[in-house]
Design an enzyme around this catalytic site. Structure first.
Site, PDB file in Angstrom:
ATOM      1  N   ASP A 191       0.900  -1.113  -0.036  1.00 39.79           N
ATOM      2  CA  ASP A 191       0.223  -0.055  -0.038  1.00 39.79           C
ATOM      3  C   ASP A 191       0.926   1.254  -0.162  1.00 39.79           C
ATOM      4  OD1 ASP A 191      -2.191   1.851   0.417  1.00 39.79           O
ATOM      5  OD2 ASP A 191      -3.073   0.993   1.972  1.00 39.79           O
ATOM      6  N   ASN A 247      32.898 -37.927   4.678  1.00 38.49           N
ATOM      7  CA  ASN A 247      31.657 -37.010   4.470  1.00 38.49           C
ATOM      8  C   ASN A 247      31.700 -36.140   5.476  1.00 38.49           C
ATOM      9  OD1 ASN A 247      29.845 -36.450   2.256  1.00 38.49           O
ATOM     10  ND2 ASN A 247      28.334 -37.479   3.955  1.00 38.49           N
TER      11      ASN A 247
END
Length: 862
Positions: free
Chosen positions: A343, A698
């Protein structure tokens, strides 16, 4: 007596009527549709309707147990792969592997659950907006009843301070003014009155005969008949929207697609490796365990945790700029947002009406116009509008010699207010109101320092002046006066005659001083601003002109209501200003933009904005917004400023950029390593790396990536919104993964035929090469800049990566080395390691330059 109706004939809500049609029907037809009367219902009838229609309560969120909420966080495709891997490891008796995997999953989910559990139900706040009792007519007597027991057909009594308990049609009213700001966004209280309105000429927000649940009575009294209750009310519709499942955002879509891509690649590669190893007559259980380790290796298992840490850091950085993040995942959408809907009020303007002009008929500044408007606003005792407050705030005037005698209050029919003053024994009647209403009671005017007859020509001048100011976006009131020849004990409307027209006062919600620069910042950041306002197009156009905001197209709500969705999807692309909108129309615009492929942010602060905030990818509110809007928001601005928002967007892009770095580096590196493992298992007489070594590799690599959340982001990356691009990630993985595999196979060849490595040395050497290459190549892959050292990493990333490399190099020499079946490599191996790292960096840089020229926008700046 109250009306009695057979329960089987009860109609809770007229099925064929829309809310707006309830405003157009005669009140007698409303009574007929609802089978009620001005005397209200009996208690028996109300009880009967309560059974059929249900309690007058808005929808509430169904609360899940904490355990269910926690378990729902496990539905990610990536976590499903890890849980499956943990299950297989547990069945095979590899409890260490199982423990590592489950610990990673638990930490990731716990972080995510903790952040999400902070949110509370927005619908509950809506419920708290409504008071607990209301005055209704039951058995022809005024009764206080619980709001939850109000039913359609009830006649309610209202006075100043009351919260309206349901949607209702006005029966009688006396100076009944209602504050609808939270629902409609209009800050000025509106007068409500009986009668009908024309659907063709009256905008939705101006239905003067309808009252809405949750709005409040500012002044006056009235009666009304309830037409809708509970979930059928405008409040109820908003609440229903808030508790419905939110649409999937752009980031959630991208994350889900990425998860499924990894799942597909993992499934194909793992099945392939398992069958190849089984066919070579290796132990089936060992082959299965190796395949499971491969699945874990391919999966970026720390992605949820990396995301949480990355987003938490982003939220902390954004808070320093006055941007509070309520939902962490929204940061990613904030960074990718390319359309912002807002707005104008409070964003582009100050959200405070100010007096700008006080002019006479000759269009010159006139102090008497200011003085008389000030006296009128100061001494009138009715509802003081924001326009009155603007007049009083403009300047302190000395009015000590004026005293009040009487006043003629404002009413909707006259649209003016008058006060009777005494000034040095001279009576004055001063009137202020709508220009046409004031002009209608004027016989004279002040013109060129003289009081003369108000001729048709001069009246036309006033109308021209008024229309010109209105067309420029001003709100305009007229001021007139009359000297009283005789004193009376009281004055009435009949005394408002023969007035002298004095001049006009004009008001404006002025543009923010910072708004012009803010618009430029948003444009330079690649965000298109679209203004969605309930205000009229003239005021909106004036604000845009003042801010030099280019209007590409202006569309009214009345035009949108006639458009089909396909046509609207074209209109929202071409236009950037939308005026006289209802909340539903704002929602349609956002849906159309999202369907067109945009990532849409919506900045709202009223209850009426909550549904649109729910629909948008990013719901943004402000600290002084209503509670419901703040609860519906993902992000809250401490100041309603586009400048603050732009800084938050940049932080969001940094967070998104670092997340993408982790995903692309992890996907390409893991894919390369696992591809190498799969290939090596075809010709090696032993496993190229043991399952425990794969998991350790990993895990160490993922720990090195924690520091990616602190990394710097290239300037080019922050210039424009970035989106999830699964195709780009796949290309990146398929290009850089094989580059990694090429050096893996070189390592295999050198270790087998130069170093004559047996199983422990081969596995130790490849573990070391694999860890060093994938950790250190981060410095090249983290940026598209060539050469990579022109884009400096953060000190934390550099230190963390080097520390992990050091750990990897030391493990074979530590007491824990034998636990993982490591052996100490010869000195010559480290010479080879240095050479292969140098060659890897050179080739990666060359491939990177080619890749970004072909698939991206060229080589980035620092």
């Amino acid at each position: 007596m109250g009306i009695r109706v057979d329960p089987e004939e009860v109609v809770c809500v007229p099925p064929s009527l829309k809310t707006e049609e309830l405003a157009a029907l005669p009140i007698e037809e409303i009574f007929s549709q609802l089978r009620t009367a001005p005397s209200g219902l009996t208690f028996a009838e109300a009880e009967s309707r309560l059974q059929v229609c249900g309690r007058n309560e808005i929808v509430r969120t169904k609360k899940r147990s904490a355990v269910i909420e926690f378990l729902l966080h496990l539905k990610s495709p990536l976590l499903m792969i890890l849980l499956f891997a943990a299950l297989v490891s547990g069945i095979l008796g590899e409890l260490t592997n199982t423990g590592i995997i489950l610990s990673i999953v638990f930490l990731s989910v716990a972080l995510d659950y903790y952040q999400e559990s902070k949110a509370e139900s927005a619908a509950q706040l809506l419920k708290e907006k409504v008071t607990t009792t209301a005055t209704v007519m039951r058995d022809s007597k005024k009764q206080e009843v619980s709001i939850a027991e109000i039913v359609p057909g009830d006649v309610i009594y209202l006075s100043a301070g009351d919260i309206i308990p349901a949607d209702a049609r006005v029966i009688t009213a006396k100076d009944l003014f209602v504050n609808q700001s939270a629902l409609t966004g209009e800050s000025i209280p509106v007068e409500k009155m009986p009668g009908q309105v024309s659907l063709t000429t009256t905008p939705t927000g101006e239905w003067s005969n309808l009252l809405f649940m949750g709005t409040s009575v500012v002044s006056g009294t009235g009666t009304a008949v309830v037409v809708r209750t509970g979930a059928s009310t405008e409040f109820g519709k908003i609440a229903k929207k808030l508790v419905a499942k939110a649409p999937e955002t752009d980031f959630e879509r991208g994350l889900r697609s990425f998860g499924y891509m990894i799942m597909q690649i993992t499934f194909v590669l793992v099945i392939f490796v398992f069958f190849i190893n089984a066919l070579f007559k290796r132990d089936i259980l060992e082959s299965l365990l190796f395949s499971v380790a491969l699945a874990v290796g391919l999966t970026p298992e720390l992605l949820p945790m990396i995301l949480s840490v990355n987003l938490s850091n982003g939220a902390l950085a954004m808070s320093k700029h006055g941007v509070i993040v309520k939902r962490l995942s929204s940061i990613q959408n904030f960074g990718t947002m390319d359309v912002l809907c807002t707005d104008k009020t409070g964003t582009l303007t100050e959200n405070k009406i100010k007096l700008v002009l006080h002019v006479n008929l000759e269009d010159g500044e006139d102090e008497r116009v200011l003085l008389f408007s000030y006296l009128n606003s100061y001494f009138q005792t009715g509802l003081k509008s924001p326009l009155d407050e603007a007049i009083l705030a403009y300047r302190d005037l000395d009015i000590g010699r004026y005293s009040k005698i009487d006043e003629i209050p404002f009413d909707f029919m006259r649209r003016r207010v008058s006060v009777v003053m005494d000034y040095e024994d001279q009576g004055l009647l001063i009137t202020k109101g709508a220009p046409e209403a004031v002009l209608a009671i004027c016989s004279y005017c002040e013109y060129e320092d003289r009081t003369i007859d108000l001729t048709p020509e001069l009246a036309a001048m006033v109308e021209t002046q008024y229309r010109r100011l209105s067309a420029e976006g001003f709100r305009v009131l007229a001021v007139a006066y009359r000297k009283l020849k005789e004193r009376k004990p009281s004055y009435s409307i009949s005394d408002e005659v023969g007035m002298v027209f004095l001049g006009l006062v004009a008001f404006l919600d002025p543009p923010k001083e910072s708004a012009r620069d803010s618009l430029k910042l948003l444009k330079s950041a690649g965000i298109e601003l679209k203004i969605l306002t309930g205000d009229n197009e003239l005021v909106t156009k004036k604000v845009c002109d003042d801010l030099e905001f280019e209007i590409k197209g202006l569309v009214l709500g009345s035009e949108i209501s006639e458009l089909h969705d396909d046509a609207l999807s074209r209109v929202v692309e071409e236009a950037n200003v939308f005026a006289r909108l209802t909340p539903g129309q704002k929602d349609r615009i956002i849906v159309a933009l999202r369907q067109n492929g945009h990532v849409v942010g919506f900045l709202g602060d009223g209850i009426n904005d909550a549904p649109s905030m729910r629909t948008a990818d990013v719901a943004i509110s402000v600290d002084n917004a209503v509670d419901v809007a703040k609860e519906a928001a993902d992000i809250v601005l401490l100041r309603k400023s586009l400048t603050v928002l732009e800084k938050g967007v940049i932080e969001g892009r940094k967070a998104f950029g670092n997340t993408m770095k982790y995903i692309m580096m992890n996907a390409s590196s893991n894919f390369g390593n696992m591809f190498s493992v799969a290939g090596a298992s075809l010709f090696l007489p032993f496993l190229p790396m043991l399952p425990t070594q794969i998991l350790l590799n990993n895990l160490l690599y993922d720990f090195s990536q924690f520091t990616i959340t602190t990394d710097h982001v290239d300037r080019d990356y922050l210039d424009k919104p970035k989106r999830w691009d699964i195709s780009f990630i796949k290309k990146f993985m398929l290009v850089f993964g094989p580059v990694s595999s090429l050096f893996d196979f070189i390592t295999f060849f050198i270790m087998l035929y130069v170093f004559k490595a047996v199983e422990p040395l081969f596995q130790t050497a490849w573990f070391t090469v694999s860890l060093c290459t994938q950790v250190l190549v981060v410095f090249a892959i983290r940026t598209s800049v060539v050469p990579f050292f022109r884009s400096r990493p953060s000190k934390t990333l550099a230190a963390g990566s080097l520390a992990i490399v050091a750990v990897g190099l030391l493990i074979p020499f530590l007491p824990i080395g034998p636990l993982f079946n490591f052996t100490q490599p010869p000195l010559g191996f480290y010479v080879f390691l240095a050479l292969i790292l140098g060659a890897y960096f050179l080739l990666t840089e060359s491939v990177k330059a080619w890749f970004y020229r072909r698939y991206h926008l060229g080589i980035a700046r620092e």
